[in-house]
Enzyme design. Structure first.
Site, PDB file in Angstrom:
ATOM      1  N   ASP A 383       0.830  -1.194   0.000  1.00 19.66           N
ATOM      2  CA  ASP A 383       0.000   0.000   0.000  1.00 19.66           C
ATOM      3  C   ASP A 383       0.873   1.255   0.000  1.00 19.66           C
ATOM      4  OD1 ASP A 383      -2.846   0.952   0.306  1.00 19.66           O
ATOM      5  OD2 ASP A 383      -1.967   1.937   2.054  1.00 19.66           O
ATOM      6  N   GLU A 412       1.217  -0.641  -5.130  1.00 24.48           N
ATOM      7  CA  GLU A 412      -0.027   0.116  -5.274  1.00 24.48           C
ATOM      8  C   GLU A 412       0.360   1.593  -5.208  1.00 24.48           C
ATOM      9  OE1 GLU A 412      -3.481   2.434  -3.684  1.00 24.48           O
ATOM     10  OE2 GLU A 412      -1.595   2.018  -2.668  1.00 24.48           O
TER      11      GLU A 412
END
Length: 668
Positions: A383, A412
């Site tokens: 993330d 991401e």
């Protein structure tokens, strides 16, 4: 000196001068290109030489000039196994091509005819002395033929150019002034590093139950495991789970990202850490490590891997906050800074500050990653990696892959291109991409060209069609046609693609003022009745299944660099092809696989267009064409077959089927 005897410049794929390896997958066709030129008018040739991890020459592939006068040479190489490979380019003076050109021109003009024949005799005699046995015999025969027929130079030249001689000069060129470029690295990683279909879902929603009094019972790994059968039925390869750790109570967000949470609101899984532990713990509502192990094992039984979210941040309740306050940023008023992405605010999350104690943080993250690897996780979706130092990622991924070379990291990172590409160079095997926001024909063509040919040496895209955070206007207002065409484009244009649960149910209602779904699953339970939706015909699950079946059946779709944009006459109809030769898994060596995709990207209308195909890019041979120069294509979504050629009429009704996925049917 900078230049060799024959200059070889602007070599591809070379990442940062060879400081980082280009990346590849087993069996992937990798484009090798270079600008090669020389003084004067003599002909030259070049080979791309691929060396396997043991240092042995694996292949030597002739390079061909792309366009006249551009001096740009290109070919493809195909490593067949994981490991650290290398390639270099050998350029040379092509003595046969030079002689043939000079002899053809001069003999036709009646100039130096006998001299040209004598030079040919000398050329083939010398070549026979060093060529492999089979080619040597052909060269000896050529020298003898020229000697015997030198009295009639034109006939001698025509007669010596037999198919066997031409093939011999292809297999064993008559070279001089051989110039080698430096060797450059290619890191070949396992298939999951760049191929696969991903499916994301929240374990807590699967099996979640709301009682009559409004209280919720969370889903568990045991109930979530029941969803794995449905995911496997759709032929997905990777099941991706958002964070499964304890969630903090401080500043917990409520439904639709509200600042006040009720007693029954579960909070965002990305607000990691609480009384039950942090990144090395499992949320008590989901179960135990034994339950997680059973979930991973069940996925493996069904032919899937589990990817786990690695979010390096903490809720205010995370043990790190009290044990290592130096790992966070303290503001002037003494408070710890929470996460922001203006205008978004995440009061329930503290970002980590890597500058205060980089060694301590790095050791802790490495420990956490190794813990989950021991529990069967070999893929991590990271993330927001662009908010952490690149040097940290290069260190972490390098350390992990040294011991566990099969571990894959997905970035991401929806951020600036330079950072996204740098994350790939630093070690991330694949990345989220801008595909989500590329919707028009022009945008898609430009982006497909970029990721397939311009950045493919170090940036592997994963074409996710939606996420818990992202529901684009295209999907909000495009209806079922938008969902179908985006899935078809993602599944065929990239070897890696993904969907977030609910996509197959065409969930398209957005939270007002936001580009995300209303009642966002990040902040609440969201159980879905998958079986009822499919029985009632409200589900795109059969469509997603068919797309994944097509991907598995067609190796051309599993490469990144083989995409060719084809021309169409309508500004909403995009067409592209993917071609792959020598498909060992599809019968005899020499098999070919070619896919043509035509899509109407206007989800509201019927579009008609002529598709003009570059037939050379499709790898067609004479036996593939009929007397009219046409070939047979099979429509893989419907099973229909048609005759196509260089120009083809299409009519795509967005409300019926917005895309064609065509496979060229070849003669046996």
């Amino acid at each position: 000196m900078t230049y060799g005897r024959i200059p070889v410049t602007d070599i591809h794929p070379v990442v940062e001068g060879g400081q980082f390896p280009a990346t590849a997958l087993p069996g992937e066709d990798i484009t090798v290109a270079a600008t090669i030129f020389r003084e004067g008018h003599d002909k030259l040739g070049a080979h791309a030489v691929l060396t396997d991890p043991s240092g042995k020459e694996f292949s030597r592939t002739a390079m061909r000039e792309q366009g006249k006068g551009l001096d740009r040479y290109r070919t493809t190489v195909r490593p067949n196994a994981e490991g650290n490979w290398e390639f270099h380019i050998e350029a040379y003076s092509d003595l046969f091509a030079t002689w043939l050109h000079n002899a053809s021109v001069k003999i036709k003009a009646g100039i130096d005819e006998d001299l040209m024949i004598q030079e040919g005799i000398n050329l083939f005699t010398a070549a026979a002395a060093t060529a492999p046995d089979q080619q040597s015999a052909i060269y000896q025969s050529a020298a003898q033929y020229l000697t015997k027929h030198r009295a009639t130079p034109a006939d001698a030249l025509d007669g010596v150019l037999t198919p066997s001689l031409i093939e011999a000069t292809r297999q064993a060129p008559i070279r001089d002034l051989v110039t080698s470029s430096p060797s450059y690295p290619i890191k070949v990683e396992r298939n999951a590093a760049g191929r696969g279909a991903w499916y994301e879902f929240f374990p807590r929603s699967e099996g979640a139950v709301q009682a009559e009094d409004g209280t919720w019972t969370s889903g568990t790994f045991a109930t979530a495991a029941k969803r794995l059968d449905g995911v496997a039925k759709m032929k997905f390869d990777v099941v991706y789970l958002p964070p499964i750790h304890p969630i903090g109570l401080a500043h917990r967000k409520g439904p639709n990202n509200t600042l006040v949470a009720g007693d029954q609101d579960p909070g965002s899984p990305w607000a990691i850490g609480g009384a039950a532990g942090g990144h090395d713990s499992i949320h008590p509502d989901l179960g135990t490590f034994e339950d997680f192990d059973a979930f991973v094992a069940r996925a493996r039984e069904l032919g899937m891997e589990v990817a786990l979210d690695l979010a390096l941040q903490a809720s205010p309740d995370h043990p790190w906050v009290s044990e290592h306050p130096e790992w966070f940023t303290t503001r002037a008023d003494g408070s710890i800074a929470y996460a922001e992405n203006p205008p978004k605010k995440y009061q329930d999350i503290y970002p980590i500050n890597f500058d205060n104690d980089p060694e301590g943080i790095s050791k802790e993250v490495l420990r956490v990653v190794k813990l989950w690897i021991k529990h069967g996780v070999k893929i991590f979706r990271v993330d927001n990696p662009h908010t952490k130092p690149l040097a940290f990622w290069e260190w972490l991924i390098g350390r992990v892959n040294k011991k566990y070379p099969d571990v894959v990291f997905l970035a991401e990172a929806f951020t600036r291109p330079a950072m996204m590409q740098a994350l790939g160079k630093a070690g991330f095997q694949q990345s989220y991409s801008y595909f989500t926001w590329r919707n028009t024909k022009q945008e898609l063509e430009e982006y497909f060209q970029e990721v397939s040919h311009e950045t493919s040496a170090s940036f592997r895209p994963n074409f996710f069609v939606n996420t818990p955070d992202i529901l684009t206007e295209y999907l909000q207002y495009g209806g079922p046609a938008a969902f179908k065409v985006r899935a078809a484009l993602a599944a065929t244009a990239s070897p890696a693609w993904g969907v977030y649960a609910g996509y197959e149910l065409i969930e398209n209602i957005a939270r007002p003022g936001a580009e995300e779904a209303i009642d966002n699953e990040k902040y609440q339970y969201r159980p879905r009745d998958w079986e009822a939706a499919e029985e009632e015909g409200r589900s795109l699950a059969p469509y997603l299944t068919r797309l994944n079946e097509i991907r598995r059946a067609h190796p051309a779709l599993m490469d990144l660099q083989n995409l060719t944009i084809q021309h169409t006459t309508d500004d909403a109809v995009i067409a592209y092809s993917k071609h792959k030769e020598n498909i060992a898994d599809h019968g005899e060596t020499g098999g070919k696989d070619t896919i043509i995709v035509v899509a109407n990207v206007d989800p509201h209308s019927v579009r008609e267009a002529t598709v003009y195909l570059d037939l050379e890019s499709l790898g067609l041979s004479d036996k593939d064409l009929d007397e009219n120069g046409q070939f047979t294509v099979e429509e893989l979504l419907t099973g229909q077959t048609w005759k196509w050629g260089a120009a083809n009429y299409v009519r795509l009704d967005a409300h019926v089927e917005p895309s064609h996925i065509l496979s060229i049917k070849r003669s046996a």
